[in-house]
Design a protein around this motif. Structure first.
Motif, mmCIF file in Angstrom:
data_model
loop_
_atom_site.group_PDB
_atom_site.id
_atom_site.type_symbol
_atom_site.label_atom_id
_atom_site.label_comp_id
_atom_site.label_asym_id
_atom_site.label_seq_id
_atom_site.Cartn_x
_atom_site.Cartn_y
_atom_site.Cartn_z
ATOM 1 N N GLY A 29 1.085 -1.190 0.047
ATOM 2 C CA GLY A 29 -0.102 0.075 0.034
ATOM 3 C C GLY A 29 0.881 1.186 -0.010
ATOM 4 N N PHE A 30 0.277 2.471 0.112
ATOM 5 C CA PHE A 30 0.981 3.688 0.208
ATOM 6 C C PHE A 30 0.441 4.548 1.461
ATOM 7 C CE2 PHE A 30 0.031 2.289 -3.955
ATOM 8 C CZ PHE A 30 1.314 2.376 -4.773
ATOM 9 N N LYS A 31 1.317 5.444 1.837
ATOM 10 C CA LYS A 31 0.981 6.449 2.912
ATOM 11 C C LYS A 31 -0.305 7.292 2.413
ATOM 12 C CE LYS A 31 5.362 6.650 4.832
ATOM 13 N NZ LYS A 31 6.678 7.647 5.031
ATOM 14 N N GLU A 32 -1.039 7.695 3.186
ATOM 15 C CA GLU A 32 -2.092 8.555 2.983
ATOM 16 C C GLU A 32 -1.419 10.028 2.620
ATOM 17 O OE1 GLU A 32 -4.451 9.298 6.102
ATOM 18 O OE2 GLU A 32 -5.509 7.232 6.277
ATOM 19 N N SER A 33 -0.197 10.301 2.805
ATOM 20 C CA SER A 33 0.388 11.800 2.451
ATOM 21 C C SER A 33 0.985 11.431 1.102
ATOM 22 C CB SER A 33 1.524 12.014 3.352
ATOM 23 O OG SER A 33 2.474 10.945 3.456
ATOM 24 N N ASP A 34 1.218 10.298 0.655
ATOM 25 C CA ASP A 34 1.676 10.068 -0.637
ATOM 26 C C ASP A 34 0.696 10.066 -1.771
ATOM 27 O OD1 ASP A 34 3.169 9.408 -2.811
ATOM 28 O OD2 ASP A 34 3.770 7.149 -2.350
ATOM 29 N N VAL A 35 0.258 11.262 -2.307
ATOM 30 C CA VAL A 35 -0.974 11.481 -3.221
ATOM 31 C C VAL A 35 -0.746 10.834 -4.340
ATOM 32 C CG1 VAL A 35 -2.639 13.268 -4.082
ATOM 33 C CG2 VAL A 35 -1.337 13.574 -1.890
ATOM 34 N N GLU A 36 0.289 10.832 -4.959
ATOM 35 C CA GLU A 36 0.555 10.338 -6.190
ATOM 36 C C GLU A 36 1.056 8.884 -6.190
ATOM 37 O OE1 GLU A 36 4.033 12.641 -8.096
ATOM 38 O OE2 GLU A 36 2.996 14.428 -7.972
ATOM 39 N N GLN A 37 1.032 8.360 -5.140
ATOM 40 C CA GLN A 37 1.416 6.967 -4.825
ATOM 41 C C GLN A 37 2.310 6.318 -5.410
ATOM 42 O OE1 GLN A 37 -2.394 4.901 -5.673
ATOM 43 N NE2 GLN A 37 -3.252 5.483 -3.843
ATOM 44 N N LYS A 38 3.527 6.869 -5.330
ATOM 45 C CA LYS A 38 4.929 6.505 -5.731
ATOM 46 C C LYS A 38 5.879 5.431 -4.949
ATOM 47 C CE LYS A 38 5.517 10.902 -8.608
ATOM 48 N NZ LYS A 38 6.675 12.028 -8.907
ATOM 49 N N ASN A 39 5.483 5.551 -3.630
ATOM 50 C CA ASN A 39 6.363 4.769 -2.846
ATOM 51 C C ASN A 39 5.616 3.649 -2.280
ATOM 52 O OD1 ASN A 39 8.797 6.861 -2.997
ATOM 53 N ND2 ASN A 39 7.764 7.879 -1.578
ATOM 54 N N CYS A 42 5.567 -2.400 1.983
ATOM 55 C CA CYS A 42 5.039 -3.702 2.379
ATOM 56 C C CYS A 42 4.480 -3.663 3.330
ATOM 57 C CB CYS A 42 6.196 -4.858 2.293
ATOM 58 S SG CYS A 42 5.763 -6.378 3.115
ATOM 59 N N LYS A 43 3.269 -4.243 3.725
ATOM 60 C CA LYS A 43 2.372 -3.921 4.930
ATOM 61 C C LYS A 43 3.019 -5.028 6.073
ATOM 62 C CE LYS A 43 -2.002 -2.852 2.907
ATOM 63 N NZ LYS A 43 -3.262 -3.385 2.387
ATOM 64 N N LEU A 44 3.858 -5.916 5.632
ATOM 65 C CA LEU A 44 4.197 -7.001 6.540
ATOM 66 C C LEU A 44 5.627 -6.551 7.085
ATOM 67 C CD1 LEU A 44 3.469 -10.248 4.191
ATOM 68 C CD2 LEU A 44 2.305 -9.213 6.241
ATOM 69 N N CYS A 45 6.578 -6.157 6.216
ATOM 70 C CA CYS A 45 7.818 -5.592 7.052
ATOM 71 C C CYS A 45 8.050 -4.024 6.879
ATOM 72 C CB CYS A 45 9.136 -6.548 6.407
ATOM 73 S SG CYS A 45 9.248 -6.030 4.519
ATOM 74 N N ARG A 46 7.271 -3.259 6.394
ATOM 75 C CA ARG A 46 7.168 -1.995 5.947
ATOM 76 C C ARG A 46 8.464 -1.677 5.268
ATOM 77 N NH1 ARG A 46 2.411 -0.135 7.553
ATOM 78 N NH2 ARG A 46 1.682 -1.027 9.306
ATOM 79 N N ALA A 47 8.874 -2.510 4.425
ATOM 80 C CA ALA A 47 9.912 -2.160 3.445
ATOM 81 C C ALA A 47 9.444 -1.527 2.256
ATOM 82 C CB ALA A 47 10.878 -3.393 3.034
#
Length: 638
Positions: A29-39, A42-47
């Protein structure tokens, strides 16, 4: 790849990719602050994972390398290539397919019932047949809606056949199969014992049962209920003897291999065994039961027992009195046990009734005193005195009866030790202050009856031979003046067994060999020249004693067996013989002959208990041949 710190990991909430259809976004997934969804994270290891232009290859690779279990789950959820291409070919914004179209052949096959030749249909039908026979369930069960719904849930394609199909096709087929297995098993036995009895069903149809007992090659005691046959003829000794002979013949069992038959003391059964010339052992359970019955032929005892039965009846037919009994038990801190009814045909039921009445005496008196109609049933001190005297005498005997009634372990060799224990430990007369007059009279009567009935010479010989070949007892319970006789008898019998086995071996069909020159060469192998070493070896051998005769070898082996290390009383004699058969092979053959004999006729009684569970009030119209098959299967199915 970058990893988030612990503080960021707790605060960040990841959202799914906008418009994503791939299953991989379940774990990314993406952070809420990442509006353009570039980064991508991983929800499991946060990599942080690099994936250009929405390509998910790197994401699947990350799962495969770092999270193997989740990767396997993703592959299961991933649509097949054909479905994926259809999804990718759709226009942007078109709704995602909700399900995959089922192949038309598979769709029809899922709703089509099994063919009756299908392996799956046969397996389920056999399992239901086994359930009906082993658990003694009525055939009507297969037509009940609850049973059919259960089968439909387990396998929708299986259609349950009718009860007629099971009763007329499947059960006879299973009976023939199991009968053939039992018959093949009986062909390999060397010796066997039997038990038999007569019984009438609830519809007053007479049956005769026959159960065979033997020890197999693995030294396991086996019991097989051969038949529960309809016997409408008069129950005379002549007809019963003929019926028993025909039963053995139908199973291919030779009479000369039968060591003994254990029966009750019915005059017709005893006469039938005498007519056939078979060795008979009286049922220890019946003998002990009759000894107890004869010991209580006293006016005081009969009055007290009659009163006990009325007390039990007073609590058996009214729920209000049962409720008051439960309240009294709770108030007096007594165990919440129900009263026991005496059953004339059940060994030890009278003792169980007496024991329970003594246990609940205070609660019984409290309830009966509260009702004017039952006050006359309150036990007096004289009644309690009689019951305690009877309980003291009979309670140890109940355990002996139960212990000797088993059919999965050796029991015949314990009859002599039990009689010795009754005479010297359990029932000897004690001091006047310990035993009441009633207790003394009962003990004397029981011992007199048992000693008289087991003083028969043939029975005494049989029990001595059985205890001799039991490594727990050997000659410990054989009278001193009979030990030499039993030792000689055992040696003679072992020699006879070996001679019989030798004759059987010579009468076996010879193996086929080739004829002509090749056959002659096989029968007369070419002689090789003797070496010098063989002459020197023979020359060095000193002349020794003459070879032992068979009888001398048997006696030496018997003495070695009697002098072997002691065996614990709780040990299994068959297991001991399995381990030491190689050390005493001749005595082992005698042990296999005698230790298969049951001490009681309880196996036949159990066969009739099974029959009673089959011929119930709801199945009283079963035909006798069906009853025979169902009892056979219930007793012999593994």
């Amino acid at each position: 790849m970058e990893e988030l710190t612990c503080g960021e990991e707790e605060e960040v909430v990841l959202i799914k990719k906008t418009g994503a259809t791939s299953v991989i976004w379940t774990w990314f997934g993406f952070k809420e602050s990442d509006v353009e969804q570039k980064n991508i994270i991983c929800k499991l290891c946060r990599a942080t994972i690099i994936a250009k232009r929405g390509n998910t290859t790197n994401l699947f690779h990350h799962l495969k390398m770092k999270h193997v279990l989740e990767y396997e789950d993703s592959q299961k959820l991933r649509p097949p290539p054909q479905m994926a291409s259809q999804s990718s070919g759709k226009k942007k914004g078109a709704p995602a397919p909700t399900h995959q179209q089922t192949d038309i052949v598979k769709a029809f096959s899922k709703g089509t019932p099994y063919d009756k030749k299908n392996r799956r249909w046969i397996d389920i039908t056999n399992a239901i047949t086994l359930y009906l026979c082993k658990d003694m369930v009525p055939f009507l069960k297969v037509e009940k809606s609850g049973f059919q719904n259960m089968i439909k849930t387990l396998d929708p394609r299986y259609e349950v056949p009718s009860r007629k199909h099971f009763s007329q096709t499947e059960v006879p087929k299973l009976y023939d199969k199991v009968r053939e297995q039992v018959k093949n098993e009986l062909q390999s036995i060397k010796y066997y014992a039997t038990t038999t009895d007569l019984w009438s069903s609830r519809t007053m149809e007479p049956y005769i049962s026959l159960t065979v007992h033997f020890i197999n090659d693995e030294w396991k005691l086996c019991s097989r209920c051969l038949q529960t046959s309809y016997f409408p003829e008069d129950h005379t000794g002549e007809l019963i003897s003929q019926g028993l002979k025909e039963a053995l013949e139908s199973w291919g069992l030779k009479e000369e291999l039968q060591v003994c038959i254990t029966t009750d003391n019915g005059a017709n059964i005893v006469k039938a065994v005498e007519i056939n010339g078979w060795t008979r052992l009286q049922c220890f359970g019946h003998r002990l039961h009759l000894a107890i019955e004869r010991s209580v032929k006293d006016a005081r005892v009969e009055h007290t027992i009659g009163k006990c039965k009325k007390i039990v009846s007073a609590f058996s037919y009214t729920w209000k009195r049962k409720r008051e009994m439960a309240n009294a038990q709770a108030e007096l801190n007594l165990p919440p046990h129900r009263l026991v009814t005496e059953t004339p045909t059940r060994w030890g039921s009278r003792q169980q009734m007496i024991q329970r009445l003594l246990e609940q005496e205070k609660a019984i008196s409290q309830v009966l005193k509260a009702d004017r109609k039952t006050r006359h049933l309150v036990p007096t001190w004289q009644d309690i005195d009689v019951l305690e005297s009877m309980n003291k005498t009979l309670s140890p005997l109940l355990e002996f009866t139960d212990a000797l009634s088993g059919e999965e372990y050796v029991s015949v060799s314990t009859v002599k030790p039990v009689l010795h224990l009754l005479n010297n430990t359990v029932l000897p007369l004690a001091d006047d202050d310990i035993d009441t007059e009633l207790t003394k009279d009962m003990k004397t009567a029981i011992l007199k009856y048992l000693n008289e009935k087991y003083s028969d010479v043939a029975t005494d010989d049989l029990l001595d031979m059985a205890s001799l070949v039991d490594p727990r007892f050997r000659s410990s319970y054989i009278a001193d003046d009979r030990r030499e006789f039993i030792f000689t008898k055992a040696a003679a019998e072992i020699q006879a067994l070996l001679e019989t086995q030798a004759v059987s071996a010579t009468e076996s069909p010879p193996s086929h060999t080739s004829t002509g020159a090749a056959g002659e060469a096989q029968r007369e192998p070419k002689r090789s020249k003797r070496s010098l070493g063989s002459f020197l070896k023979n020359a060095s051998v000193q002349p020794g004693p003459a070879a032992l005769t068979d009888r001398e070898a048997i006696k030496i082996e018997l003495k070695s067996y009697l002098q072997a290390l002691d065996v614990e009383g709780e040990a299994d004699p068959l297991e001991w013989w399995r381990l030491h058969q190689a050390n005493f092979p001749r005595v082992a053959s005698l042990a296999k002959k005698y230790l298969c004999i049951p001490a009681t006729s309880a196996p036949s009684e159990r066969a009739f208990s099974t029959s009673g569970n089959i011929v119930t009030c709801h199945r009283s119209a079963l035909k006798p041949e069906t009853v025979d098959k169902l009892v056979f299967l219930a007793k012999n199915l593994g």
